[in-house]
Write an enzyme that holds these catalytic residues in place. Structure first.
Site, PDB file in Angstrom:
ATOM      1  N   ARG A  45       0.856  -1.186   0.000  1.00  8.78           N
ATOM      2  CA  ARG A  45       0.000   0.000   0.000  1.00  8.78           C
ATOM      3  C   ARG A  45       0.891   1.235   0.000  1.00  8.78           C
ATOM      4  O   ARG A  45       2.111   1.120   0.123  1.00  8.78           O
ATOM      5  CB  ARG A  45      -1.028  -0.004   1.145  1.00  8.78           C
ATOM      6  CG  ARG A  45      -0.672  -0.652   2.431  1.00  8.78           C
ATOM      7  CD  ARG A  45       0.475  -0.036   3.177  1.00  8.78           C
ATOM      8  NE  ARG A  45       0.301   1.385   3.363  1.00  8.78           N
ATOM      9  CZ  ARG A  45       1.280   2.261   3.543  1.00  8.78           C
ATOM     10  NH1 ARG A  45       2.541   1.847   3.590  1.00  8.78           N
ATOM     11  NH2 ARG A  45       1.048   3.535   3.695  1.00  8.78           N
ATOM     12  N   ALA A  47       0.799   5.189  -2.128  1.00  7.43           N
ATOM     13  CA  ALA A  47       0.584   5.508  -3.550  1.00  7.43           C
ATOM     14  C   ALA A  47       1.741   5.069  -4.477  1.00  7.43           C
ATOM     15  O   ALA A  47       1.508   4.330  -5.445  1.00  7.43           O
ATOM     16  CB  ALA A  47       0.281   6.993  -3.689  1.00  7.43           C
ATOM     17  N   ARG A  88      -7.336   0.311  -6.744  1.00  8.08           N
ATOM     18  CA  ARG A  88      -7.505   1.364  -5.731  1.00  8.08           C
ATOM     19  C   ARG A  88      -7.644   2.714  -6.451  1.00  8.08           C
ATOM     20  O   ARG A  88      -6.701   3.172  -7.100  1.00  8.08           O
ATOM     21  CB  ARG A  88      -6.321   1.352  -4.750  1.00  8.08           C
ATOM     22  CG  ARG A  88      -6.243   0.004  -3.998  1.00  8.08           C
ATOM     23  CD  ARG A  88      -5.467   0.107  -2.726  1.00  8.08           C
ATOM     24  NE  ARG A  88      -6.068   1.010  -1.764  1.00  8.08           N
ATOM     25  CZ  ARG A  88      -5.411   1.489  -0.717  1.00  8.08           C
ATOM     26  NH1 ARG A  88      -4.135   1.178  -0.527  1.00  8.08           N
ATOM     27  NH2 ARG A  88      -6.016   2.299   0.125  1.00  8.08           N
ATOM     28  N   GLN A 195      -1.657   2.339   9.936  1.00 15.02           N
ATOM     29  CA  GLN A 195      -0.386   2.394   9.187  1.00 15.02           C
ATOM     30  C   GLN A 195       0.683   3.141   9.980  1.00 15.02           C
ATOM     31  O   GLN A 195       1.873   2.884   9.809  1.00 15.02           O
ATOM     32  CB  GLN A 195      -0.592   3.098   7.829  1.00 15.02           C
ATOM     33  CG  GLN A 195      -1.372   2.303   6.808  1.00 15.02           C
ATOM     34  CD  GLN A 195      -2.838   2.614   6.855  1.00 15.02           C
ATOM     35  OE1 GLN A 195      -3.371   3.028   7.882  1.00 15.02           O
ATOM     36  NE2 GLN A 195      -3.523   2.426   5.749  1.00 15.02           N
ATOM     37  N   ASP A 236      -1.816  10.936  -1.878  1.00 12.68           N
ATOM     38  CA  ASP A 236      -2.231   9.912  -2.848  1.00 12.68           C
ATOM     39  C   ASP A 236      -2.583  10.527  -4.186  1.00 12.68           C
ATOM     40  O   ASP A 236      -2.472   9.883  -5.224  1.00 12.68           O
ATOM     41  CB  ASP A 236      -3.412   9.121  -2.294  1.00 12.68           C
ATOM     42  CG  ASP A 236      -2.927   8.242  -1.157  1.00 12.68           C
ATOM     43  OD1 ASP A 236      -2.821   8.746  -0.021  1.00 12.68           O
ATOM     44  OD2 ASP A 236      -2.586   7.076  -1.437  1.00 12.68           O
ATOM     45  N   ASN A 246      -5.008  12.540   1.001  1.00 11.28           N
ATOM     46  CA  ASN A 246      -4.100  11.645   1.738  1.00 11.28           C
ATOM     47  C   ASN A 246      -4.955  10.864   2.739  1.00 11.28           C
ATOM     48  O   ASN A 246      -6.183  11.061   2.823  1.00 11.28           O
ATOM     49  CB  ASN A 246      -2.993  12.450   2.432  1.00 11.28           C
ATOM     50  CG  ASN A 246      -1.898  11.555   3.000  1.00 11.28           C
ATOM     51  OD1 ASN A 246      -1.398  10.666   2.309  1.00 11.28           O
ATOM     52  ND2 ASN A 246      -1.540  11.739   4.260  1.00 11.28           N
TER      53      ASN A 246
HETATM   54  O1  MRU Z   1      -4.404   3.205   2.273  1.00 15.43           O
HETATM   55  P1  MRU Z   1      -2.923   3.407   2.144  1.00 15.43           P
HETATM   56  O2  MRU Z   1      -2.143   2.799   3.250  1.00 15.43           O
HETATM   57  O3  MRU Z   1      -2.430   2.978   0.764  1.00 15.43           O
HETATM   58  O4  MRU Z   1      -2.735   4.970   2.227  1.00 15.43           O
HETATM   59  C1  MRU Z   1      -1.436   5.495   2.133  1.00 15.43           C
HETATM   60  C2  MRU Z   1      -1.363   6.957   2.325  1.00 15.43           C
HETATM   61  O5  MRU Z   1      -2.334   7.638   2.496  1.00 15.43           O
HETATM   62  C3  MRU Z   1       0.010   7.573   2.200  1.00 15.43           C
HETATM   63  O6  MRU Z   1       0.138   8.666   3.056  1.00 15.43           O
HETATM   64  C4  MRU Z   1       0.215   8.058   0.765  1.00 15.43           C
HETATM   65  O7  MRU Z   1      -0.029   7.012  -0.134  1.00 15.43           O
HETATM   66  C5  MRU Z   1       1.570   8.604   0.526  1.00 15.43           C
HETATM   67  S1  MRU Z   1       2.783   7.333   0.500  1.00 15.43           S
HETATM   68  C6  MRU Z   1       4.268   7.959   0.037  1.00 15.43           C
END
Ligand code: MRU
Length: 347
Positions: A45, A47, A88, A195, A236, A246
């Site tokens: 996971r 982006a 996604r 996360q 994201d 985000n």
């Molecule tokens: O749902 P996720 O864990 O994929 O969400 C990730 C985020 O929101 C991160 O902050 C974003 O992708 C930036 S990662 C460099």
């Protein structure tokens, strides 16, 4: 170095982020469906990492094909691109990486099937390697904003695990730390999937960067106590006007930061900026499974049949963002013009 995702012997290997921090295990995907499942269930996971996984998954699908005709391979390739693009919706790096694979496929096809297979694998690996370089440059630009002694709040995981390596928001933190700045990182746990608690806390401990875990609802109090000098998060998808999607909870942090006079930074590669979307209202927001909210690791924490709303992301309006840090430098308000200048620097 933390290895998030790599190509190995005709397979895609991923660190299993659902098992972290309790176990450090790697998953070997030998078919593309396995990579799709890994993206959907958050085994991988973040982006940029989602984009790399899709590129490698597409290369894997094409590599495994025994179809001997160009027509057949093209049909398969289109199906792969479609299936990965349905994983996604918010992380624009996914679509960016798929488009890059499409351009590569079209250029290689006239040279025959073997060439297509090799070229796609090479391109997917290159997307991953370039991402690490990009993150290092984001880190170099971003560390100028960090002062010795700063308390830094971050949300979700925008680290090595969310990228090809090094990280965006955590790349800035790593870079400032490596430069010798004595910083202290406050890690938001990041409900509902944690996360922050599971991944960012693990990365900070791995690097021995001083860090403290807080629950999301503590951020305002910690700011009021003067412990936070800046907030830095990843993104994201960023619209042309700088509005930034985000992880859910980011918007509340940005509002709190503004009230407390604390700078709020978004660190992201240019591939996260979607110039086709004018403002945040156009960014698609993924809604995820109710289970994420009513259960934790299989243990139910809310009554049965409780109604749930589970948007995975929110959008921070540009007026709350002090600067967007990219590999091409920083954009400050007015974002419309200054984001364009960053793309101009690169092109
Ligand atoms: O749902 P996720 O864990 O994929 O969400 C990730 C985020 O929101 C991160 O902050 C974003 O992708 C930036 S990662 C460099």
């Amino acid at each position: 170095m933390i290895r998030t995702i790599y190509w190995d012997n005709d397979a895609v290997v991923l660190i299993d982020q659902n098992e972290l921090p309790l176990e450090e295990t790697y998953l070997t995907c030998r078919d593309y469906q396995h990579v799709i499942t890994a993206i959907n269930d958050l085994t991988i996971r973040g982006a940029p990492a989602i984009g790399i996984a899709a590129a490698m998954g597409i290369a894997l699908g094409v590599n495994n094909s025994s179809d001997a005709s160009c027509e057949g391979l093209k049909t398969l390739f289109e199906k792969l691109c479609r299936e990965f693009s349905e994983t996604r919706p918010t992380a624009v790096n996914l679509f960016w990486a798929i488009n890059r694979m499409k351009r590569c496929f079209d250029a290689a096809l006239p040279q025959g099937l073997d060439c297509v297979k090799k070229t796609l694998v090479r391109e997917a690996v290159r997307i991953g390697e370039e991402d690490v370089e990009i993150n290092r440059r984001i880190g170099m630009h971003g560390r100028l904003l960090v002062t010795d002694g700063d308390g830094i709040l971050t949300h979700c995981n925008a680290g090595a695990l969310a990228t090809g390596g090094y990280g965006t928001a955590l790349g800035v933190i790593r870079s400032a730390w490596d430069e010798g700045k004595r910083i202290h990182v406050f890690v938001d746990e990041t409900r509902p999937v944690l996360q922050g608690a599971r991944l960012t806390a693990w990365e900070m401990m791995h690097e021995k960067i001083p860090a403290t875990l807080i629950t999301d609802n503590m951020a305002g109090f910690v700011m009021k106590q003067g412990k936070i000098n800046l907030v830095i998060v990843g993104a994201d998808r960023i619209a042309a006007n700088g509005d930034a999607a985000n992880k859910i909870g980011t918007y509340s942090l940005a509002v709190l930061a503004k009230v407390h006079g604390i700078p709020f930074y978004v660190a992201a590669p240019l591939s996260t900026i979607d110039r086709n979307i004018a403002d945040g209202d156009g960014i698609p927001i993924e809604e995820r499974n109710n289970e994420e909210v009513v259960c934790f690791r299989g243990v139910r924490t809310a009554p049965d049949n409780m109604a749930v709303y589970n948007p995975a992301f929110d959008v921070t309006p540009n007026e709350y963002i002090t600067a967007i840090i990219t590999e091409a430098g920083r954009a400050t308000p007015p974002f419309e013009e200054n984001i364009e200048i960053l793309f101009g620097n690169k092109e």
